[in-house]
Design a protein around this motif. Structure first.
Motif, short mmCIF file in Angstrom:
data_model
loop_
_atom_site.label_atom_id
_atom_site.label_comp_id
_atom_site.label_asym_id
_atom_site.label_seq_id
_atom_site.Cartn_x
_atom_site.Cartn_y
_atom_site.Cartn_z
N GLN A 54 12.31 17.23 -2.57
CA GLN A 54 11.23 17.24 -3.54
C GLN A 54 11.04 15.84 -4.13
N PRO A 55 9.84 15.52 -4.59
CA PRO A 55 9.61 14.18 -5.14
C PRO A 55 10.30 13.98 -6.48
N ILE A 56 10.62 12.73 -6.78
CA ILE A 56 11.16 12.41 -8.11
C ILE A 56 10.04 12.17 -9.10
N ALA A 57 8.82 11.99 -8.59
CA ALA A 57 7.68 11.77 -9.48
C ALA A 57 6.39 12.18 -8.80
N ALA A 58 5.47 12.72 -9.59
CA ALA A 58 4.10 12.99 -9.17
C ALA A 58 3.21 12.24 -10.14
N LEU A 59 2.76 11.06 -9.73
CA LEU A 59 2.05 10.15 -10.61
C LEU A 59 0.57 10.49 -10.63
N GLU A 60 0.00 10.55 -11.82
CA GLU A 60 -1.42 10.85 -11.96
C GLU A 60 -2.24 9.71 -11.38
N GLY A 61 -3.16 10.04 -10.47
CA GLY A 61 -3.91 9.02 -9.79
C GLY A 61 -5.37 8.98 -10.19
N GLN A 62 -6.24 9.23 -9.24
CA GLN A 62 -7.67 9.04 -9.41
C GLN A 62 -8.40 10.33 -9.07
N PRO A 63 -9.68 10.45 -9.44
CA PRO A 63 -10.46 11.61 -8.97
C PRO A 63 -10.60 11.56 -7.45
N GLY A 64 -10.50 12.71 -6.83
CA GLY A 64 -10.61 12.75 -5.38
C GLY A 64 -9.30 12.41 -4.71
N PRO A 65 -9.23 12.54 -3.39
CA PRO A 65 -7.98 12.34 -2.67
C PRO A 65 -7.44 10.91 -2.78
N SER A 66 -6.12 10.79 -2.84
CA SER A 66 -5.45 9.49 -2.68
C SER A 66 -5.28 9.28 -1.18
N ARG A 67 -6.27 8.64 -0.59
CA ARG A 67 -6.38 8.63 0.87
C ARG A 67 -5.55 7.52 1.51
N CYS A 68 -5.36 6.42 0.82
CA CYS A 68 -4.57 5.30 1.34
C CYS A 68 -3.58 4.87 0.27
N VAL A 69 -2.32 4.79 0.63
CA VAL A 69 -1.28 4.35 -0.31
C VAL A 69 -0.37 3.37 0.43
N ARG A 70 -0.29 2.15 -0.09
CA ARG A 70 0.55 1.13 0.52
C ARG A 70 1.26 0.34 -0.57
N PHE A 71 2.53 0.03 -0.33
CA PHE A 71 3.30 -0.78 -1.26
C PHE A 71 3.27 -2.23 -0.79
N ASN A 72 3.07 -3.14 -1.74
CA ASN A 72 3.02 -4.56 -1.41
C ASN A 72 4.34 -5.01 -0.80
N PRO A 73 4.33 -5.79 0.30
CA PRO A 73 5.59 -6.19 0.94
C PRO A 73 6.41 -7.20 0.14
N ARG A 74 5.80 -7.84 -0.86
CA ARG A 74 6.51 -8.88 -1.61
C ARG A 74 6.58 -8.63 -3.11
N PHE A 75 5.59 -7.96 -3.65
CA PHE A 75 5.50 -7.76 -5.10
C PHE A 75 5.76 -6.31 -5.47
N ALA A 76 6.18 -6.09 -6.72
CA ALA A 76 6.40 -4.74 -7.24
C ALA A 76 5.05 -4.15 -7.65
N MET A 77 4.21 -3.90 -6.66
CA MET A 77 2.91 -3.31 -6.90
C MET A 77 2.52 -2.42 -5.73
N MET A 78 1.63 -1.49 -6.01
CA MET A 78 1.19 -0.53 -5.01
C MET A 78 -0.32 -0.44 -5.06
#
Length: 403
Positions: A347-371
């Motif tokens: 099970q997930p450790i977090a379900a983060l509130e996102g945006q209206p509509g599907p979260s269709r693309c999710v990628r984590f930055n390869p160098r920075f602490a950002m998504m």
């Protein structure tokens, strides 16, 4: 270790160690609600009320190697460049004639390759600097549904609805390798660039090839088998694989699926280690769309990925949330469970509130602490490191049973 994009001390990046507490505090720091041009209204008959057009979505995103820039492709046949450092649109380019999908940075931050959605099924090599095509890679006779750049050189690999995998090199337009398969394939490179994987639906098989001997049989065939599916529906729903990605340390394979579960495999033994649950799969285009009986790709394929330190998997969901799973302490099976091919549910450790509509693309930055999270819009997510957020994050982790 992941540097934070915000800087101090004369521009030196602050270094953050990704952990459970930090991952539960990721929030949208910058939102681009108008990242995609709206569709024109559909034609209507006389005396008929006009129907609102369906919202267009971003269909693919890619970071450059340095994590400074992200490129998006969308259903409005445009691709946009964004600066990850200042959170601004750098450039908007259009491909109205050919369409654009599956944008992938090469090892130069000024060039990308992308698939086409109109005219033909050619892969195009594009210069973002002067908005020109540098090369055309022709050969596929069906839509390209999977495209990945080699992590070590100018090679890339593509999978198409024509049931073939093609190996290419940016320096020549002639295909250097061809595999014919029984159904449209999904492809991925391992971090060394020596091995590539091919997923074949509806057989839920993953074939691993040595790139130097791709014309020979795969050296490992993995069957993504989940006996637990037979207890959920009858007949059990098939697994439909829409993406593959090796962990950055090459030990695990993340199998993205269109349904309500992704899988983690041992890259060496081929065994299924866990099923990631909690999100709503992207087999449909929206929550209001009717549910499908047969498994299908839907709009999935870009919604799930690794963090660069291999510790977490992040995934979008049909309800717009972003889910986070901890990969550091996967369940250990005993001999009886392994013999029965038992698949632990994580099970997930977090379900983060996102945006209206599907979260269709999710990628984590390869160098920075950002998504980056994309759907009808685009969001840059950063960890909220304020004192108030630390207390709320601790409360959330206690509820999840995580210390």
């Amino acid at each position: 270790m992941a540097p934070h994009p915000n800087t101090s001390n004369g521009g030196t990046p602050n270094t953050l160690q990704l952990n459970n507490q930090l991952m539960t505090k990721l929030k949208p720091a910058k939102a681009f609600k108008n990242a995609v041009e709206p569709a024109p209204p559909p034609p209507t008959l006389p005396n008929q009320n006009p129907k609102p057009p369906e919202p267009r979505c971003i269909t693919g995103i890619s970071f450059d190697d340095r994590g400074d820039t992200v490129v998006t492709a969308a259903e409005d046949e445009a691709f946009k460049l964004y600066s990850c450092k200042n959170g601004r649109v750098v450039k908007t380019l259009y491909s109205k004639k050919y369409g654009v999908d599956l944008p992938r940075f090469t090892h130069k931050s000024s060039t990308i390759i992308h698939a086409s959605t109109k005219e033909d099924d050619t892969i195009r090599y594009h210069s973002l600097h002067d908005n020109k095509y540098l090369q055309y890679f022709r050969g596929h006779k069906g839509k390209v549904i999977s495209l990945e750049v080699s992590p070590i050189d100018d090679g890339f690999i593509s999978g198409s609805n024509d049931k073939t995998v093609r190996l290419w090199d940016l320096r020549t337009q002639v295909c250097r390798g061809l595999l014919s398969l029984p159904s449209p394939p999904v492809v991925a490179y391992d971090p060394s660039g020596i091995i590539f994987a091919v997923a074949v639906n509806p057989y839920a098989r993953i074939l691993l090839y040595d790139q130097a001997n791709f014309d020979k049989a795969p050296f490992l065939t993995i069957h993504v088998d989940d006996p637990g599916l037979m207890f959920m529906t009858f007949p059990p729903r098939q697994i439909y694989i829409t993406s593959l990605s090796f962990s950055p340390d090459a030990k695990l394979i993340l199998v993205g699926c269109s349904g309500a579960g992704h899988y983690i495999l041992d890259a060496f033994k081929g065994s299924v280690l866990a099923k990631l649950e909690g999100h709503i799969g992207l087999e449909r285009k929206s929550m209001s769309a009717p549910q499908t009986i047969e498994t299908a790709k839907g709009i999935s394929g870009e919604e799930v990925s690794w963090t660069p330190d291999c510790k977490y998997v992040v995934s979008g969901s049909l309800d717009g949330k972003v889910f986070v799973w901890d990969m550091q302490n996967l369940p250990q099976l005993n001999e009886a469970e392994r013999a029965a091919k038992f698949v632990p549910r994580v099970q997930p450790i977090a379900a983060l509130e996102g945006q209206p509509g599907p979260s269709r693309c999710v990628r984590f930055n390869p160098r920075f602490a950002m998504m980056c999270v994309a759907g009808t819009g685009l969001g840059f997510w950063l960890p909220d490191t304020s004192p108030d957020s630390e207390e709320s994050a601790r409360d959330l982790l206690k509820k999840k049973g995580t210390t």
